[in-house]
Design a protein around this motif. Structure first.
Motif, PDB file in Angstrom:
ATOM      1  N   PHE A 128       9.801 -41.365  24.527  1.00 16.38           N
ATOM      2  CA  PHE A 128      10.381 -40.998  23.281  1.00 16.38           C
ATOM      3  C   PHE A 128      10.015 -39.650  22.905  1.00 16.38           C
ATOM      4  CE2 PHE A 128      11.235 -41.220  18.749  1.00 16.38           C
ATOM      5  CZ  PHE A 128      12.521 -40.962  18.893  1.00 16.38           C
ATOM      6  N   ALA A 129       8.560 -39.481  22.887  1.00 18.25           N
ATOM      7  CA  ALA A 129       7.995 -38.156  22.007  1.00 18.25           C
ATOM      8  C   ALA A 129       8.415 -37.001  23.399  1.00 18.25           C
ATOM      9  CB  ALA A 129       6.489 -38.282  22.146  1.00 18.25           C
ATOM     10  N   ASP A 130       8.433 -37.119  24.493  1.00 12.36           N
ATOM     11  CA  ASP A 130       8.923 -36.404  25.430  1.00 12.36           C
ATOM     12  C   ASP A 130      10.598 -35.935  25.148  1.00 12.36           C
ATOM     13  OD1 ASP A 130       6.523 -36.355  26.603  1.00 12.36           O
ATOM     14  OD2 ASP A 130       7.170 -37.555  28.177  1.00 12.36           O
ATOM     15  N   ILE A 131      11.120 -36.776  24.955  1.00 11.58           N
ATOM     16  CA  ILE A 131      12.577 -36.682  24.248  1.00 11.58           C
ATOM     17  C   ILE A 131      12.774 -35.759  23.151  1.00 11.58           C
ATOM     18  CG2 ILE A 131      14.763 -37.532  23.772  1.00 11.58           C
ATOM     19  CD1 ILE A 131      14.517 -37.946  26.513  1.00 11.58           C
ATOM     20  N   ILE A 132      11.868 -36.024  22.131  1.00  6.63           N
ATOM     21  CA  ILE A 132      11.684 -34.985  20.988  1.00  6.63           C
ATOM     22  C   ILE A 132      11.547 -33.786  21.163  1.00  6.63           C
ATOM     23  CG2 ILE A 132      10.675 -34.992  18.644  1.00  6.63           C
ATOM     24  CD1 ILE A 132      12.674 -37.397  18.741  1.00  6.63           C
ATOM     25  N   ALA A 133      10.358 -33.597  22.132  1.00  6.70           N
ATOM     26  CA  ALA A 133       9.934 -32.181  22.527  1.00  6.70           C
ATOM     27  C   ALA A 133      11.015 -31.500  23.014  1.00  6.70           C
ATOM     28  CB  ALA A 133       8.764 -32.433  23.175  1.00  6.70           C
ATOM     29  N   SER A 134      11.921 -32.188  23.990  1.00  2.67           N
ATOM     30  CA  SER A 134      12.963 -31.424  24.766  1.00  2.67           C
ATOM     31  C   SER A 134      14.161 -31.051  23.931  1.00  2.67           C
ATOM     32  CB  SER A 134      13.701 -32.448  25.857  1.00  2.67           C
ATOM     33  OG  SER A 134      12.633 -32.476  27.052  1.00  2.67           O
ATOM     34  N   ASP A 135      14.287 -31.810  23.016  1.00  2.00           N
ATOM     35  CA  ASP A 135      15.272 -31.609  21.835  1.00  2.00           C
ATOM     36  C   ASP A 135      15.047 -30.340  21.182  1.00  2.00           C
ATOM     37  OD1 ASP A 135      17.757 -32.406  20.356  1.00  2.00           O
ATOM     38  OD2 ASP A 135      16.092 -32.411  18.879  1.00  2.00           O
ATOM     39  N   ARG A 167       7.335 -59.850  17.457  1.00  2.00           N
ATOM     40  CA  ARG A 167       6.810 -58.289  17.139  1.00  2.00           C
ATOM     41  C   ARG A 167       7.230 -57.365  18.124  1.00  2.00           C
ATOM     42  NH1 ARG A 167       2.395 -55.268  17.733  1.00  2.00           N
ATOM     43  NH2 ARG A 167       1.238 -56.962  18.829  1.00  2.00           N
ATOM     44  N   ILE A 168       6.669 -57.597  19.529  1.00  3.39           N
ATOM     45  CA  ILE A 168       6.905 -56.643  20.624  1.00  3.39           C
ATOM     46  C   ILE A 168       8.414 -56.573  20.817  1.00  3.39           C
ATOM     47  CG2 ILE A 168       6.415 -56.347  22.942  1.00  3.39           C
ATOM     48  CD1 ILE A 168       4.326 -55.926  21.246  1.00  3.39           C
ATOM     49  N   ARG A 169       9.013 -57.671  20.924  1.00  5.08           N
ATOM     50  CA  ARG A 169      10.484 -57.609  21.127  1.00  5.08           C
ATOM     51  C   ARG A 169      11.200 -56.739  20.104  1.00  5.08           C
ATOM     52  NH1 ARG A 169      12.756 -60.117  25.093  1.00  5.08           N
ATOM     53  NH2 ARG A 169      11.249 -61.838  25.317  1.00  5.08           N
ATOM     54  N   GLY A 170      10.835 -57.092  18.927  1.00  7.26           N
ATOM     55  CA  GLY A 170      11.428 -55.870  17.996  1.00  7.26           C
ATOM     56  C   GLY A 170      11.031 -54.521  18.287  1.00  7.26           C
ATOM     57  N   GLN A 171       9.916 -54.271  18.518  1.00  8.83           N
ATOM     58  CA  GLN A 171       9.470 -52.971  18.705  1.00  8.83           C
ATOM     59  C   GLN A 171      10.226 -52.318  20.173  1.00  8.83           C
ATOM     60  OE1 GLN A 171       5.183 -53.111  19.341  1.00  8.83           O
ATOM     61  NE2 GLN A 171       4.701 -52.902  17.313  1.00  8.83           N
ATOM     62  N   SER A 175      12.547 -49.277  20.307  1.00  2.46           N
ATOM     63  CA  SER A 175      12.593 -48.031  21.271  1.00  2.46           C
ATOM     64  C   SER A 175      13.915 -47.718  21.784  1.00  2.46           C
ATOM     65  CB  SER A 175      11.567 -48.279  22.171  1.00  2.46           C
ATOM     66  OG  SER A 175       9.954 -48.592  21.632  1.00  2.46           O
ATOM     67  N   ALA A 176      14.627 -48.644  22.259  1.00  2.61           N
ATOM     68  CA  ALA A 176      15.975 -48.645  22.776  1.00  2.61           C
ATOM     69  C   ALA A 176      16.793 -47.998  21.975  1.00  2.61           C
ATOM     70  CB  ALA A 176      16.665 -50.022  23.040  1.00  2.61           C
ATOM     71  N   ALA A 177      16.795 -48.377  20.491  1.00  2.00           N
ATOM     72  CA  ALA A 177      17.576 -47.615  19.378  1.00  2.00           C
ATOM     73  C   ALA A 177      17.255 -46.228  19.448  1.00  2.00           C
ATOM     74  CB  ALA A 177      17.507 -48.555  18.151  1.00  2.00           C
ATOM     75  N   ALA A 178      15.727 -45.951  19.320  1.00  4.79           N
ATOM     76  CA  ALA A 178      15.562 -44.696  19.043  1.00  4.79           C
ATOM     77  C   ALA A 178      15.941 -43.640  20.397  1.00  4.79           C
ATOM     78  CB  ALA A 178      14.001 -44.358  19.070  1.00  4.79           C
ATOM     79  N   PHE A 179      15.717 -44.009  21.586  1.00  7.49           N
ATOM     80  CA  PHE A 179      16.318 -43.445  22.714  1.00  7.49           C
ATOM     81  C   PHE A 179      17.801 -43.087  22.494  1.00  7.49           C
ATOM     82  CE2 PHE A 179      12.755 -45.165  25.308  1.00  7.49           C
ATOM     83  CZ  PHE A 179      12.005 -43.844  25.230  1.00  7.49           C
ATOM     84  N   ARG A 180      18.426 -44.026  22.126  1.00  5.58           N
ATOM     85  CA  ARG A 180      20.119 -44.029  21.853  1.00  5.58           C
ATOM     86  C   ARG A 180      20.313 -43.090  20.753  1.00  5.58           C
ATOM     87  NH1 ARG A 180      24.562 -44.963  25.382  1.00  5.58           N
ATOM     88  NH2 ARG A 180      23.042 -46.738  26.017  1.00  5.58           N
ATOM     89  N   MET A 209      19.010 -55.274  15.617  1.00  5.11           N
ATOM     90  CA  MET A 209      18.390 -56.265  16.203  1.00  5.11           C
ATOM     91  C   MET A 209      16.834 -56.057  16.286  1.00  5.11           C
ATOM     92  SD  MET A 209      20.709 -56.469  19.635  1.00  5.11           S
ATOM     93  CE  MET A 209      19.833 -57.654  20.580  1.00  5.11           C
ATOM     94  N   SER A 210      16.211 -54.893  15.876  1.00  3.74           N
ATOM     95  CA  SER A 210      14.999 -54.602  15.933  1.00  3.74           C
ATOM     96  C   SER A 210      14.485 -54.919  14.645  1.00  3.74           C
ATOM     97  CB  SER A 210      14.878 -52.832  16.268  1.00  3.74           C
ATOM     98  OG  SER A 210      15.023 -51.979  15.056  1.00  3.74           O
TER      99      SER A 210
END
Length: 419
Positions: A128-135, A167-171, A175-180, A209-210
């Motif tokens: 996700f950090a890589d996506i932010i940097a590309s953006d 807890r992990i499932r929520g995270q 992450s899926a929501a953050a990418f989207r 869901m998160s």
């Protein structure tokens, strides 16, 4: 161009929305090829509208896998080499199993569910950090949008193929929501608003869901910006109010400041000078109260600071026609931008050029416009649009000046795509 009624009925029979069909097709491609697909909502829309009458390659394979029948049974003009019908039982199993079946087929060693842990979440966060940097470097590019959407799908594949604590499932959902949400932002930045709305709807579901309030804030705040760029000030204000109503804005003044600054920009687009000024004053006060060393999500730390607040003020006052105030905030923004904010620097520079031109400062305006990096000027949709506006206004206001001739020659020689 006729609507594909057969495909529409098939989708209805399986209770698939356009977003869901795109997701299922990407899962099918993961099963077939071993890597995620890049089918977008736009692809599905073209299939339904009749704009695409003969799907080929990966699109054809994905359709036939999802529906378990050849193209001719889906209302398309199919080649004679169309794949044979799939066993209906297998098709029903594929639709029901979704991403879990796809992943276990592509990776047999993982057919037995494994335990998802913190290291998996950390891996998603690094990507996700890589996506932010590309953006921040490129912004608005279709490739960023597609990559972010594919990574969201990958996170859901991980979710569906392993066991995890709540807890992990929520995270992982977060992450899926953050990418989207990054796919949504890339589409907004690239002026692909219909696609942005599709990403937003998926991101909102994943965020719920998160249970993560930070990603909820990001999505609704992006929605406010999206509607503002679409000229829908009422919807923009409503969406941004949802973000501002989340508890994190009461706990952390930095989030409160961002919500207020974006609301000020919305007031600016609606032509309300008093509300714009008041909201920016409150946003500035909140930023001064914030703990700048506090731990926050990577996306927030990567972009929101005094320079971004000034960037929003530059945009709002430019829209209101308060060009001197816009230029003041523009120069302060450019002075404070961090080195990695390439996209933001190009946007702010183009806006400063417009603010200078509207004040009659032709030579400084041309100098500012010519300082916009060429790669951003020819690739970023918003920057391209602003420089086209600059060219038109310059021709109208100072067509025969030496500065205008310099700009026009520069545009012809260097920036042909925006001339």
């Amino acid at each position: 161009m006729a609507v594909n009624a057969v495909l529409k009925q098939k989708m209805h029979d399986l209770a698939l929305t356009q977003d869901e069909l795109a997701a299922q097709m990407n899962v099918a491609l993961l099963e077939i090829t071993g890597r995620p697909g890049d089918i977008s909502v736009r692809t599905v829309r073209n299939l339904l509208s009749g704009a695409t009458q003969r799907p080929i390659g990966r699109t054809r394979k994905a359709l036939e896998q999802v529906f378990g029948c050849p193209l001719r049974d889906l209302g398309f003009e199919a080649r004679s080499t169309a794949s044979p019908p799939e066993d209906p039982v297998k098709r029903r199993h594929f639709i029901t199993a979704g991403t879990a079946l796809a992943f276990s087929s592509a990776h047999p060693a993982l057919a037995t569910p494994r335990r998802i842990g913190s290291s998996d979440v950390e891996g998603l966060q690094r990507r996700f950090a890589d996506i932010i940097a590309s953006d921040h470097r490129h912004g608005g590019q279709l490739g960023i949008e597609q990559k972010a959407a594919a990574l969201s799908d990958e996170a859901l594949v991980l979710q569906s193929t392993g066991t995890a604590s709540q807890r992990i499932r929520g995270q992982v959902y977060a992450s899926a929501a953050a990418f989207r949400s990054s796919a949504m932002w890339a589409a907004i930045d690239g002026r692909r608003f219909e696609d942005a709305i599709g990403h937003m709807q998926v991101a909102q579901q994943l965020a719920e869901m998160s249970g993560d309030p930070f990603i909820k804030f990001r999505i609704w705040s992006h929605a406010g910006t999206m509607y503002r760029h679409m000229g829908r000030a009422g919807d923009a204000a409503a969406a941004n109010e949802v973000a501002r109503g989340l508890s994190i804005t009461r706990r952390d003044p930095m989030f409160a400041s961002l919500g207020l600054a974006r609301h000020a920009a919305i007031h600016g687009s609606a032509g309300d000078r008093t509300a714009t000024r008041r909201a920016f004053d409150h946003a500035q006060d909140a930023m001064l109260r914030a703990d700048h060393g506090a731990q926050r999500p990577v996306w927030m730390n990567a972009f929101y600071d005094q320079a971004e607040l000034d960037s929003l003020a530059l945009s709002a006052y430019l829209t209101l026609g308060d060009f001197a105030r816009a230029e003041f905030h523009g120069h302060r923004c450019l002075a404070g931008l961090r080195p990695h904010m390439h996209r933001s620097k190009a946007i702010a520079t183009a806006r400063v050029a417009l603010a200078q031109l509207e004040q009659g400062d032709v030579e400084p305006a041309v100098a500012s416009a010519m300082s916009v990096p060429v790669d951003q000027a020819v690739r970023h949709p918003r920057v391209v649009g602003m420089l086209r506006t600059f060219s038109s206004r310059l021709d109208f206001m100072a067509q025969n000046t030496a500065a205008a001739q310099t700009w026009n020659q520069y545009a012809r020689d260097t920036w042909r795509s925006i001339a």
